[in-house]
Design a protein around this motif. Structure first.
Motif, short mmCIF file in Angstrom:
data_model
loop_
_atom_site.label_atom_id
_atom_site.label_comp_id
_atom_site.label_asym_id
_atom_site.label_seq_id
_atom_site.Cartn_x
_atom_site.Cartn_y
_atom_site.Cartn_z
N PHE A 125 -44.80 -27.29 -65.25
CA PHE A 125 -44.02 -26.73 -64.15
C PHE A 125 -42.88 -25.88 -64.69
N TYR A 126 -42.79 -24.63 -64.20
CA TYR A 126 -41.75 -23.69 -64.61
C TYR A 126 -40.94 -23.31 -63.37
N GLY A 127 -39.68 -23.76 -63.36
CA GLY A 127 -38.79 -23.43 -62.24
C GLY A 127 -37.50 -22.80 -62.73
N ARG A 128 -37.63 -21.87 -63.65
CA ARG A 128 -36.47 -21.27 -64.31
C ARG A 128 -35.75 -20.27 -63.41
N PHE A 129 -34.43 -20.18 -63.65
CA PHE A 129 -33.58 -19.14 -63.03
C PHE A 129 -33.63 -19.19 -61.50
N ASN A 130 -33.44 -20.37 -60.97
CA ASN A 130 -33.33 -20.58 -59.53
C ASN A 130 -31.94 -21.11 -59.20
N LYS A 131 -31.80 -21.77 -58.06
CA LYS A 131 -30.50 -22.25 -57.59
C LYS A 131 -30.51 -23.76 -57.34
N ILE A 132 -31.30 -24.45 -58.13
CA ILE A 132 -31.42 -25.90 -57.97
C ILE A 132 -30.17 -26.58 -58.50
N ARG A 133 -29.60 -27.48 -57.70
CA ARG A 133 -28.37 -28.19 -58.08
C ARG A 133 -28.60 -29.66 -58.40
N HIS A 134 -29.60 -30.25 -57.79
CA HIS A 134 -29.83 -31.69 -57.98
C HIS A 134 -31.33 -31.95 -58.04
N VAL A 135 -31.70 -32.86 -58.92
CA VAL A 135 -33.10 -33.25 -59.05
C VAL A 135 -33.23 -34.71 -58.64
N LYS A 136 -34.06 -34.98 -57.63
CA LYS A 136 -34.19 -36.32 -57.06
C LYS A 136 -35.34 -37.08 -57.72
N ASN A 137 -35.29 -38.39 -57.60
CA ASN A 137 -36.32 -39.22 -58.22
C ASN A 137 -37.66 -39.12 -57.50
N THR A 138 -37.70 -38.46 -56.36
CA THR A 138 -38.97 -38.27 -55.65
C THR A 138 -39.60 -36.89 -55.93
N ASP A 139 -38.91 -36.06 -56.71
CA ASP A 139 -39.40 -34.70 -56.93
C ASP A 139 -40.67 -34.65 -57.78
N PHE A 140 -40.85 -35.61 -58.67
CA PHE A 140 -42.01 -35.60 -59.55
C PHE A 140 -42.86 -36.85 -59.39
N ILE A 141 -42.77 -37.49 -58.25
CA ILE A 141 -43.51 -38.72 -58.03
C ILE A 141 -45.01 -38.44 -57.95
N ASN A 142 -45.78 -39.37 -58.51
CA ASN A 142 -47.25 -39.30 -58.50
C ASN A 142 -47.82 -38.12 -59.29
N LEU A 143 -47.02 -37.51 -60.14
CA LEU A 143 -47.53 -36.43 -60.99
C LEU A 143 -47.88 -36.99 -62.35
#
Length: 326
Positions: free
Chosen positions: A153-171
């Motif tokens: 997963f590549y999510g570079r150069f965006n405006k993300i401020r917080h990463v939650k524990n549900t963001d990558f669940i079941n991956l």
């Protein structure tokens, strides 16, 4: 034959020959046999009704046959209740057949991936190639919902401020996450705990002060250009990462090197921090004077308030001296 009859026949012949030049003999080549008045008989068995103006004799049975072969059947007029093309041209409109309704189904996860919070399937908003999902520089303010078969997963150069524990669940297949160049200042503590295949985590150029707990499967960690402090790094957080080879933590606010370091480590970059001292067991083993850390060949300590000449015992087991002020 009487003289009167012969004279009548002669007159008819000259009249007929004058009106039909095709029957006249060519000049200078008279046909005596054809005009032998003595042998000319009006009572000859000639069917005068079959004689045309040119003296040709036709058989009407043959004419009927030729007519039948060469004749095109007359066109059948269209039914009264059907419109022809001429009718539509006269009216100025042409009939348009009804079109079948077209629908686009973007909800198929095997084709487009799940929908994002923006109401768009992730593989239309981003680029999906195999197991890799590229969402670089598209203004994301959160991690999108990813397909379950995502490996990179590549999510570079965006405006993300917080990463939650549900963001990558079941991956369960996720091996690499690159969130370089966002505005991340916080992460849930166990956000990466369930990623048992994760090997690469790139979080450079963010605002992190605390490093979350990472799985022991890591090979490459990049935390450059953040605001990490030593108390924000788990004690012995890298100890059990037996496959870790690259650890980049330059340009932060670290006070000391996070030890112990795994023997697999090859590159350690800690330049431009606040490290002031080294311990003898930072790289070496005090209980084994023959110990050699052969893999660690690239150590960067320049840019710290540290004089490496004062801590010679700390790197006697290294194949190469650290880079730093002397």
């Amino acid at each position: 034959m009487s003289l009167q009859s012969q004279m009548l026949a002669l007159v008819l012949v000259f009249v007929f020959m004058g009106s039909c030049p095709y029957m006249a003999a060519p000049p200078g080549e008279p046909d005596d046999e054809a005009f032998d008045l003595e042998n000319y008989d009006l009572n000859n068995e000639m069917d005068w009704e079959k004689l045309d103006l040119f003296g040709n004799i036709y058989e009407y049975d043959d004419l009927d046959q030729e007519f039948e072969v060469g004749t095109v059947a007359p066109e059948t007029p269209p039914p009264a209740n059907e419109h022809t093309a001429e009718h539509y041209e006269a009216e100025g409109t042409l009939p348009t057949p009804p079109l079948a309704p077209v629908t686009l189904d973007f909800k198929g996860p095997d084709i487009f991936g799940p929908e994002t919070g923006l109401g768009m399937p992730i593989c239309l908003l981003c680029v999906c190639i195999g197991g890799s999902v590229y969402c670089d520089d598209i203004g994301l303010d959160q991690i999108p919902v990813l397909p379950k078969d995502t490996t990179h997963f590549y999510g570079r150069f965006n405006k993300i401020r917080h990463v939650k524990n549900t963001d990558f669940i079941n991956l369960n297949k996720l091996q690499s996450i690159d969130l370089t160049g966002n505005q991340i200042s916080g992460m849930d503590e166990d956000v990466f705990r369930s990623l048992l295949q994760l090997q690469e985590l790139l979080l450079a150029d963010n605002n992190l002060q605390v490093m979350p707990e990472l799985p022991i499967t890591m090979k490459h960690i990049d935390l450059r250009n953040n605001r990490l402090i030593s108390h924000g790094v788990h004690s012995e957080g890298f100890k059990d990462m037996s496959q870790l080879e690259f650890l980049y933590m330059s340009n932060n606010n670290l006070d000391y090197i996070p030890t112990p370091l795994p023997l697999s480590l090859r590159v350690l970059h800690l330049q431009n921090n606040n490290i002031q001292s080294l311990h003898e067991d930072t790289f070496c083993n005090l209980h084994d004077r023959n110990f050699i850390r052969s893999n660690l060949e690239d150590i960067r300590l320049d840019g710290n308030p540290l004089n490496i000449n004062l801590f010679a015992k700390a790197y006697v087991c290294l194949p190469r001296l650290p880079v730093g002020s002397q």
